[in-house]
Design a protein around this motif. Structure first.
Motif, PDB file in Angstrom:
ATOM      1  N   MET A   1       0.924   4.375  -2.690  1.00  0.00           N
ATOM      2  CA  MET A   1       0.742   5.781  -2.291  1.00  0.00           C
ATOM      3  C   MET A   1       1.901   6.650  -2.797  1.00  0.00           C
ATOM      4  O   MET A   1       1.683   7.768  -3.270  1.00  0.00           O
ATOM      5  N   TYR A   2       3.127   6.137  -2.699  1.00  0.00           N
ATOM      6  CA  TYR A   2       4.275   6.885  -3.215  1.00  0.00           C
ATOM      7  C   TYR A   2       4.178   7.074  -4.733  1.00  0.00           C
ATOM      8  O   TYR A   2       4.505   8.137  -5.262  1.00  0.00           O
TER       9      TYR A   2
ATOM     10  N   ASP B   1       0.828  -1.208   0.000  1.00  0.00           N
ATOM     11  CA  ASP B   1       0.000   0.000   0.000  1.00  0.00           C
ATOM     12  C   ASP B   1       0.859   1.253   0.000  1.00  0.00           C
ATOM     13  O   ASP B   1       0.529   2.241  -0.668  1.00  0.00           O
ATOM     14  N   THR B   2       1.958   1.221   0.747  1.00  0.00           N
ATOM     15  CA  THR B   2       2.851   2.368   0.820  1.00  0.00           C
ATOM     16  C   THR B   2       3.455   2.661  -0.544  1.00  0.00           C
ATOM     17  O   THR B   2       3.523   3.828  -0.963  1.00  0.00           O
ATOM     18  N   LEU B   3       3.850   1.626  -1.244  1.00  0.00           N
ATOM     19  CA  LEU B   3       4.420   1.791  -2.576  1.00  0.00           C
ATOM     20  C   LEU B   3       3.404   2.436  -3.528  1.00  0.00           C
ATOM     21  O   LEU B   3       3.748   3.343  -4.291  1.00  0.00           O
TER      22      LEU B   3
ATOM     23  N   PRO C   1       2.975   6.717  14.310  1.00  0.00           N
ATOM     24  CA  PRO C   1       4.097   5.777  14.162  1.00  0.00           C
ATOM     25  C   PRO C   1       4.577   5.204  15.500  1.00  0.00           C
ATOM     26  O   PRO C   1       4.981   4.038  15.573  1.00  0.00           O
TER      27      PRO C   1
END
Length: 160
Positions: free
Chosen positions: A6-7, A2-4, A94
């Motif tokens: 979003m980036y 998911d982070t990838l 975090p």
């Protein structure tokens, strides 16, 4: 994963913006960098404190104090710490994630985050100055009680 995604979406947005208006894109990137520079010292400090806490307390201790099995006492401890802590949300999330990975329970971390966001023990004197003693205390007490409702709701949702 998911982070990838979003980036990649953010990068695509910057590219589209760049082709539409280079000057505005550069101005926005400069403002974003300034905001990042302002946030970075707080972020590093809190991450350092979380790292120290996790280095001193092993996962068993974290799990015992704030784990799923800690029950109401763990939720209470987390909510009190959240109520007296003054850190921004972008740092708190975090930190809570790191604690979750090291044995803390979702209900306990929800109590920490919700009381952190809604209760202001440190800022109470300023709040009293602007809203009056009765209103400020009333708001903080009810926000703190509501943080327990939020915590148990999150714990219920996570367990389903």
């Amino acid at each position: 994963m998911d982070t990838l995604v979003m980036y990649m979406l953010a990068g695509a947005g910057i590219l589209v913006s760049w082709f539409v208006n280079k000057q505005k894109t550069m101005m926005a990137l400069k403002k974003a960098w300034k905001a990042f520079e302002g946030i970075l010292p707080q972020f590093i400090t809190v991450l350092f404190l979380v790292a120290v806490v996790l280095a001193v307390l092993d996962t068993e201790t974290v799990s015992q104090l704030l784990g799923k099995g800690s029950g109401f006492i763990g939720v209470f401890i987390a909510s009190v710490v959240g109520a007296i802590t003054l850190i921004p949300g972008f740092v708190a999330f975090p930190a809570a994630a790191a604690l979750l990975q090291n044995g803390a329970g979702a209900t306990q971390m929800a109590a920490f985050i919700s009381s952190l966001m809604m209760v202001g023990i440190v800022t109470l004197p300023m709040e009293i100055q602007y809203f009056g003693k009765r209103t400020a205390i009333f708001r903080n007490v009810f926000a703190w009680l509501f943080s327990f409702i939020v915590a148990y709701f999150v714990g219920w949702v996570v367990s389903v």
